[in-house]
Design an enzyme around this catalytic site. Structure first.
Site, PDB file in Angstrom:
ATOM      1  CE  LYS A 107      73.719 -43.100 -17.262  1.00 23.85           C
ATOM      2  NZ  LYS A 107      72.486 -42.383 -17.614  1.00 23.85           N
ATOM      3  CD  GLU A 155      70.805 -36.820 -12.952  1.00 27.89           C
ATOM      4  OE1 GLU A 155      70.928 -37.641 -13.880  1.00 27.89           O
ATOM      5  OE2 GLU A 155      71.171 -35.629 -13.064  1.00 27.89           O
ATOM      6  CB  SER A 162      74.231 -49.474 -21.417  1.00 23.62           C
ATOM      7  OG  SER A 162      73.544 -50.294 -20.487  1.00 23.62           O
TER       8      SER A 162
END
Length: 421
Positions: free
Chosen positions: A111, A133, A399
């Site tokens: 991210k 969010e 991830s």
């Protein structure tokens, strides 16, 4: 042993990732990937979104932007992340399995690639306040991190249920100075957090930039986030060339909620038909149980959060509440670029159940000493079904790390071996 790219080579990787786009799957000038995309937004948001659309590509092409982005990814985030040959896992599945270690990034997931890029865009737009969010909390942590780094106000919207099940990440965000606002409506998860963030942006369009965490939302967000995450696939190509003498794997596997880690891993292979792109969705308790987030299996075209895509909906167009053990995949739609990849059959989409993901995550921990995020575990679970040959190369985008899911793993029993074997 893989050599760490020199500064000049890494700078070239960043420049290529930001500016090179697919010939067949690039976004159109109107923000569409085939039949999916666009910008379906309230009138109050139009000036903000239109201004961003008109300048984002120019901003990220600037040498000064690329130099700052590269320096932060290298020196702050810790890129390039390793491409690790998982020897025991490879022996078990009788193929060559590489793990792209996005879990080793600062904050523990992919991210931060996107939040670093977007906060640099926000600075150039003169924004002083950042909203976001989050579901699993990894995007929220990454946003809070870059806001602390840049001295910007940070507000993170998070579903009340996700706040409870992702408590470690909530505490990290607070420690970093972010304000956490619970979403109390609907399923009280990621969809509802996104709704609340959109409402905030409508109310504060002048000083606020909304850092969307996935390849969802109105154009230009899906394209912008894709470009920031595409560093993953560009690094994979360089690393495979060093380790295997070729730039293309035979398979790339990644989990998909909105789809940012998946498009990052797929991006620079989109035009290479030799590479099978496999996206794994959250099957929840089972696709046919009513407790699932398998969008491509259960959804149909419609508009969600500002773009036309595939989403789970009732016959009269109401959004169906998703379900997944994994907070990051608990979303009723997919990004429009993934909708196009699904509709065009360029990528395969499959559903993985909660139980399958849980077992696969525990299996990796015991085979390789790596505890993956439950999101990533969905991709690992599909290794059983691809039947890769011994000489083939499989890359799985790891991830995120599983610290945030530790209690869920503990509560999920001790079975840690795939059923097939």
């Amino acid at each position: 042993m893989l050599k760490t790219p020199s500064s000049s080579v890494f700078a070239s990787i960043i420049a290529t990732s930001l500016t090179r786009t697919s010939e067949k799957f690039a976004v159109s000038n109107e923000g569409y990937y085939g039949d999916f995309g666009g910008a379906f937004i309230p009138e109050m948001l139009y000036p903000n979104v239109e201004h961003l659309r008109s300048v984002y590509a120019e901003i990220i092409a600037e040498p000064s932007f690329q130099a700052e982005f590269e320096a932060l990814l290298r020196d702050y985030v810790g890129r390039p992340t390793p491409l690790y040959l998982a020897k025991r896992l490879s022996e078990f599945y009788k193929t060559r399995i590489y793990l792209k270690r996005e879990d080793l990034n600062h904050t523990g997931a992919h991210k931060i690639n996107n939040t670093v890029g977007q906060v640099l865009v926000a600075k150039r737009l003169g924004k002083k306040r950042i909203i976001a969010e989050t579901g699993a909390g990894q995007h929220g942590v990454a946003t809070a991190t870059v806001c602390a780094l840049m001295g910007l106000e940070c507000v993170v919207y998070m579903g009340e249920i996700d706040i409870a099940r992702q408590k470690p990440n909530v505490e990290r965000m607070k420690l970093l100075g972010a304000k956490i606002v619970p979403a109390m409506s609907g399923s009280k998860t990621l969809k509802d957090a996104t709704n609340e963030a959109m409402r905030d942006w409508i109310s504060n369009p002048e000083d606020t930039h909304y850092i969307i965490g996935s390849v969802v939302g109105p154009h230009p967000y899906p394209d912008m986030v894709s470009r920031f995450q595409s560093v993953i696939s560009e690094e994979i190509k360089q690393q495979l060339l060093e380790m295997e003498g070729r730039t293309n794997p035979d398979y790339v596997l990644a989990c998909v909620g909105g789809g940012s880690n998946a498009i990052g891993a797929f991006y620079h292979f989109l035009d290479d038909e030799r590479v099978r792109l496999v996206a794994l969705e959250a099957g929840g308790k089972g696709v046919d149980t009513g407790f699932s987030a398998a969008t491509t299996a259960l959804g149909k075209p419609g508009v969600l959060h500002g773009s036309r895509t595939f989403l789970m909906q009732t016959p009269d167009g109401q959004v169906v509440e998703p379900f997944s053990i994994s907070a990051g995949l608990d979303y009723p739609g997919i990004g429009p670029i993934h909708a196009h990849l699904f509709a065009s059959k360029r990528a395969e989409f499959h559903a993985v159940t909660d139980d399958e993901a849980m077992q696969a995550g525990k299996f990796l921990a015991r085979m390789e000493g790596i505890i993956p995020a439950l999101e990533t575990a969905h991709a690992l679970a599909h290794l059983e079904k691809i039947n890769a040959k011994p000489h083939e190369i499989v890359v799985i985008n790891l991830s995120g790390r599983g610290d945030k899911d530790l209690q869920t793993y503990i509560d999920g029993g001790q079975e840690a071996r795939p059923h097939k074997h």
